[in-house]
Motif scaffolding. Structure first.
Motif, mmCIF file in Angstrom:
data_model
loop_
_atom_site.group_PDB
_atom_site.id
_atom_site.type_symbol
_atom_site.label_atom_id
_atom_site.label_comp_id
_atom_site.label_asym_id
_atom_site.label_seq_id
_atom_site.Cartn_x
_atom_site.Cartn_y
_atom_site.Cartn_z
ATOM 1 N N LEU A 60 3.849 13.696 -12.811
ATOM 2 C CA LEU A 60 3.988 14.890 -11.977
ATOM 3 C C LEU A 60 2.697 15.223 -11.220
ATOM 4 C CD1 LEU A 60 6.060 17.212 -14.348
ATOM 5 C CD2 LEU A 60 6.872 15.736 -12.503
ATOM 6 N N ALA A 61 1.578 14.725 -11.696
ATOM 7 C CA ALA A 61 0.293 15.034 -11.047
ATOM 8 C C ALA A 61 0.145 14.318 -9.705
ATOM 9 C CB ALA A 61 -0.860 14.656 -11.969
ATOM 10 N N VAL A 62 0.861 13.218 -9.524
ATOM 11 C CA VAL A 62 0.663 12.402 -8.316
ATOM 12 C C VAL A 62 1.935 12.198 -7.508
ATOM 13 C CG1 VAL A 62 -1.309 11.151 -9.287
ATOM 14 C CG2 VAL A 62 1.010 10.308 -9.698
ATOM 15 N N GLU A 63 3.076 12.637 -7.996
ATOM 16 C CA GLU A 63 4.352 12.301 -7.349
ATOM 17 C C GLU A 63 4.424 12.740 -5.893
ATOM 18 O OE1 GLU A 63 7.742 14.503 -7.899
ATOM 19 O OE2 GLU A 63 6.802 16.319 -8.621
ATOM 20 N N LYS A 64 3.959 13.947 -5.574
ATOM 21 C CA LYS A 64 4.060 14.444 -4.202
ATOM 22 C C LYS A 64 3.211 13.617 -3.237
ATOM 23 C CE LYS A 64 5.026 19.244 -5.536
ATOM 24 N NZ LYS A 64 6.423 19.259 -5.067
ATOM 25 N N TYR A 65 2.040 13.203 -3.695
ATOM 26 C CA TYR A 65 1.148 12.424 -2.831
ATOM 27 C C TYR A 65 1.695 11.010 -2.626
ATOM 28 C CZ TYR A 65 -1.896 16.317 -4.036
ATOM 29 O OH TYR A 65 -2.409 17.578 -4.216
ATOM 30 N N PHE A 66 2.287 10.430 -3.674
ATOM 31 C CA PHE A 66 2.852 9.089 -3.540
ATOM 32 C C PHE A 66 4.114 9.095 -2.681
ATOM 33 C CE2 PHE A 66 0.814 7.356 -7.711
ATOM 34 C CZ PHE A 66 -0.411 7.403 -7.080
ATOM 35 N N VAL A 87 0.825 -1.208 0.000
ATOM 36 C CA VAL A 87 0.000 0.000 0.000
ATOM 37 C C VAL A 87 0.861 1.261 0.000
ATOM 38 C CG1 VAL A 87 -1.636 1.350 1.354
ATOM 39 C CG2 VAL A 87 -2.001 -1.102 1.055
ATOM 40 N N CYS A 88 1.915 1.262 0.813
ATOM 41 C CA CYS A 88 2.724 2.475 0.960
ATOM 42 C C CYS A 88 3.738 2.672 -0.164
ATOM 43 C CB CYS A 88 3.455 2.457 2.301
ATOM 44 S SG CYS A 88 2.355 2.583 3.735
ATOM 45 N N TRP A 89 4.279 1.584 -0.686
ATOM 46 C CA TRP A 89 5.396 1.721 -1.618
ATOM 47 C C TRP A 89 5.044 1.517 -3.079
ATOM 48 C CZ3 TRP A 89 9.865 3.946 -0.927
ATOM 49 C CH2 TRP A 89 10.362 4.090 0.373
ATOM 50 N N THR A 90 4.085 0.678 -3.377
ATOM 51 C CA THR A 90 3.806 0.352 -4.785
ATOM 52 C C THR A 90 3.479 1.575 -5.644
ATOM 53 O OG1 THR A 90 3.048 -1.866 -4.175
ATOM 54 C CG2 THR A 90 2.391 -1.039 -6.339
ATOM 55 N N PRO A 91 2.597 2.499 -5.211
ATOM 56 C CA PRO A 91 2.308 3.662 -6.060
ATOM 57 C C PRO A 91 3.559 4.461 -6.417
ATOM 58 C CG PRO A 91 0.704 3.493 -4.298
ATOM 59 C CD PRO A 91 1.773 2.518 -3.980
ATOM 60 N N GLY A 92 4.410 4.714 -5.430
ATOM 61 C CA GLY A 92 5.633 5.463 -5.682
ATOM 62 C C GLY A 92 6.591 4.723 -6.594
ATOM 63 N N GLN A 93 6.710 3.403 -6.395
ATOM 64 C CA GLN A 93 7.594 2.610 -7.249
ATOM 65 C C GLN A 93 7.137 2.640 -8.699
ATOM 66 O OE1 GLN A 93 7.452 -1.211 -5.387
ATOM 67 N NE2 GLN A 93 8.952 -0.699 -3.820
ATOM 68 N N VAL A 94 5.830 2.588 -8.890
ATOM 69 C CA VAL A 94 5.291 2.592 -10.253
ATOM 70 C C VAL A 94 5.621 3.893 -10.979
ATOM 71 C CG1 VAL A 94 3.165 2.605 -11.623
ATOM 72 C CG2 VAL A 94 3.450 0.929 -9.783
ATOM 73 N N VAL A 95 5.375 5.045 -10.313
ATOM 74 C CA VAL A 95 5.642 6.325 -10.987
ATOM 75 C C VAL A 95 7.141 6.547 -11.173
ATOM 76 C CG1 VAL A 95 3.492 7.415 -10.263
ATOM 77 C CG2 VAL A 95 5.502 7.617 -8.806
ATOM 78 N N LEU A 96 7.960 6.095 -10.227
ATOM 79 C CA LEU A 96 9.411 6.193 -10.391
ATOM 80 C C LEU A 96 9.873 5.382 -11.600
ATOM 81 C CD1 LEU A 96 10.893 5.932 -6.775
ATOM 82 C CD2 LEU A 96 11.100 7.861 -8.326
#
Length: 351
Positions: free
Chosen positions: A274-280, A252-261
């Protein structure tokens, strides 16, 4: 004009943000205010929670064992992550444009180092749990030297990934390789970081799955010889719950950030990262708060230690306020009064 092969060490932060297409607003936008407000809240909670974990491990001699060294290291890494994110919150939004290149790399390096140390410690804990279960070994019997070497290895890897961008893994000399989310870093760095975190998760899945099936098989064999089927079901369900919580929190905590990275690292132009990076990133930071709950607060002895520490803090505060009131009522004169300690009036104190 941008020349291929030329280095831009003397350019401003705005130059690199414009090159990557990432907007630098000169004023505070509503979403900046929301992110900073949430970020400060999460950072303070992370700091307080992990300080409490470290204090509990330091104050309770039962926790002076190798497995708790790893839990203490996890709390230290998460505490560091809270400090790094707090630093980011005070140097984001319109303040980003005022950073020097060195200041920007410091801001990024603190985040990368702390989050890498946190993720690597999660893997180290999984490995040590696996080893103790397979060897049918108590946590207190784990070799201290091995655990210390694991902790050293965690921080060497974290410092390596955190310091590399400032010294070599940047795009100051290759603007066409700059990422959008971190405009001074090479896209390959983001891809490697995301893939490393994904590898850690897959290894954790493999380790905890093996632990689950091993323990279930042993309990099942015991159930064949002893009439303890209810206990068998209870143990199995408890183990399933633990594994689901550990892996679920990570996902839950890491997958969204890993995907956008990873998408940014692979150069996906159509992906609006860029629309979601800060929230992830905020969600990844929240993992430093979740870790304390998953790995420490579920321990009954740890919870008792938390209560003792918090009650002692409240008692000391109440005692100070009572003593201050008594002193004020007597005109500020030097007075000897009896202060309660642990509920027993025995200590003579001069105010």
């Amino acid at each position: 004009m941008v020349t291929m092969g030329q280095c831009y060490y003397n350019e401003t932060i705005g130059f690199f943000y414009n090159n990557s297409g990432k907007e630098l607003s000169p004023h505070w936008r509503p979403k900046d205010v929301v992110v900073v407000a949430l970020g400060l809240t999460v950072s303070v909670l992370v700091l307080l929670t992990n300080l409490l974990v470290i204090a509990a491990i330091a104050s309770n001699r039962r926790f002076h064992q190798p497995i708790y060294y790893l839990l203490g290291n996890l709390a230290a890494a998460d505490l560091f992550a809270g400090v790094a994110y707090l630093f980011l919150m005070f140097h984001t939004g319109p303040r980003t444009a005022r950073l020097s290149l060195e200041g920007w790399f410091l801001r990024q390096g603190l985040l990368d180092t702390s989050l890498t140390a946190s993720v690597a410690t999660l893997l180290a804990i999984a490995v040590e749990r696996h080893r103790s279960v397979m060897a049918v070994q108590l946590h207190s019997r784990l070799p201290r030297g091995r655990v210390v070497m694991l902790i050293v290895g965690v921080w060497v890897a974290a410092l390596g990934l955190g310091l590399l961008p400032a010294h070599s893994w940047h795009c100051l000399c290759a603007l066409d390789r700059c990422s959008r989310m971190a405009p001074l870093l090479s896209r390959s760095y983001l891809a490697v970081w995301a893939l490393s975190s994904l590898l850690v998760f897959l290894l954790m899945v493999a380790v905890y799955t093996r632990i689950f099936f091993y323990v279930r098989r042993r309990v099942q064999r015991m159930a064949e010889h002893v009439s303890c089927h209810p206990r068998y079901r209870e143990t199995t369900l408890s183990l399933v719950k633990t594994v689901v919580i550990i892996l679920g929190a990570f996902v839950v905590c890491w997958t969204p950030g890993q995907v956008v990275l990873l998408l940014d690292g692979l150069g996906c132009k159509s992906c609006n990262v860029l629309a979601v990076e800060k929230y992830f990133l905020l969600l990844a930071e929240a993992n430093s708060l979740v870790n304390a709950a998953v790995y420490s607060c579920r321990d009954a002895e740890m919870r008792r230690t938390f209560r003792r520490l918090l009650c002692c803090a409240c008692l000391r505060r109440s005692t100070r306020e009572s003593a201050h009131y008594t002193s004020s009522a007597q005109g500020g004169a030097s007075t000897r009064i009896m202060l309660p300690e642990n509920g027993h009036p025995l200590m003579d104190s001069t105010l």
